[in-house]
Design an enzyme around this catalytic site. Structure first.
Site, PDB file in Angstrom:
ATOM      1  N   ASP A  52       0.816  -1.208   0.000  1.00 48.27           N
ATOM      2  CA  ASP A  52       0.000   0.000   0.000  1.00 48.27           C
ATOM      3  C   ASP A  52       0.851   1.260   0.000  1.00 48.27           C
ATOM      4  OD1 ASP A  52      -2.317  -1.516   0.049  1.00 48.27           O
ATOM      5  OD2 ASP A  52      -2.507  -1.441   2.236  1.00 48.27           O
ATOM      6  N   TYR A 109       6.317 -10.002   7.135  1.00 46.68           N
ATOM      7  CA  TYR A 109       6.227  -8.558   7.359  1.00 46.68           C
ATOM      8  C   TYR A 109       6.635  -8.232   8.785  1.00 46.68           C
ATOM      9  CZ  TYR A 109       3.451  -7.617   3.100  1.00 46.68           C
ATOM     10  OH  TYR A 109       3.021  -7.474   1.813  1.00 46.68           O
TER      11      TYR A 109
END
Length: 248
Positions: A52, A109
């Protein structure tokens, strides 16, 4: 011939990885540089996944097809041409059917969170002053709870085009250091906005605004949480991507 690119980028100045109309993306920036240096205007790049706006990657893979020869000092020239917030580590040939997105079987992540103001890390860590009052034990319990499930509709951003909510989680835990907390998560795939929603949930649980029972119920029933919080993007990093053919 197909080539893989291993790279890293600071996503603060970009509208995510994927090309977006009237927005600057990492994919567009690299494609433009490669096309000019290789004199191949039709060149296309496929990334290992979307990130994003404002999200970073300390390890990322992409692939492209090219039948010509690389010019002398190609990698050095490419890095000089690209902005300072994108670094190409290596480019190497692979089999024609190997795919940066579909062949990735493991992605990891990290989300970095602090309550201390740091003028040198404004874009790479999320500052949340009230976080220091969160209950660490409850946050860890909430993170560990996710490992008992394999469907995650409560942590999928609305409007997603995902055909399934199923993900295989390999890791979900908080690392509490002095002045900085890091959430670690790894899975075979991720849903849209998944990590930021999970971090937001952990914070809400740690603040007592959401209970473990409510999180469990949402996962059992595969419904959205009563108080859903998507945390800011700047603390999020894609840190590892694995491929079977690179592990052999």
């Amino acid at each position: 011939m197909r080539y893989f690119i291993e790279l890293a980028y600071n996503g603060a100045a970009y509208h995510g990885w994927q090309v977006q109309p009237k927005q600057v993306s990492v994919q567009e920036t690299i494609t433009h540089a490669l096309s000019l240096i290789l004199r191949s205007p039709g060149l296309e790049i496929m990334g290992c996944g979307r990130t994003d706006t404002g999200v970073h990657a300390s390890e990322y893979f992409a692939h492209f097809d090219f039948d010509g020869e690389f010019p002398k000092g190609f990698l050095s020239r490419l890095n000089k041409f690209l902005p300072k917030d994108i670094a190409i580590r290596r480019i190497f040939p692979v089999a024609d059917d190997q795919h940066a997105r579909f062949d990735a079987h493991y992605r990891a992540y990290q989300y970095h969170l602090t309550w201390q103001k740091d003028p040198f890390r404004q874009d790479t860590i999320f500052h949340l002053h009230r976080a220091k009052h969160c209950d660490q034990a409850l946050m860890q319990e909430a993170a560990a709870l996710l490992l008992k499930y394999d469907e995650f509709l409560p942590f999928c951003k609305t409007g997603s085009d995902a055909k399934t909510m199923r993900c295989e989680l390999f890791r979900s835990e908080w690392e509490f250091n002095e002045g900085e907390w890091v959430y670690h998560i790894a899975a075979n795939r991720f849903l849209r906005g998944m990590v930021r929603l999970i971090v937001g949930m952990s914070i809400s649980v740690g603040e007592g605004k959401l209970t473990i029972a409510q999180v469990r119920q949402a996962l059992d029933k595969q419904e959205h949480l009563p108080k859903s919080l998507s945390i800011a993007p700047e603390g999020l990093f894609l840190t590892e991507v694995r491929y079977a053919f690179l592990e052999a």
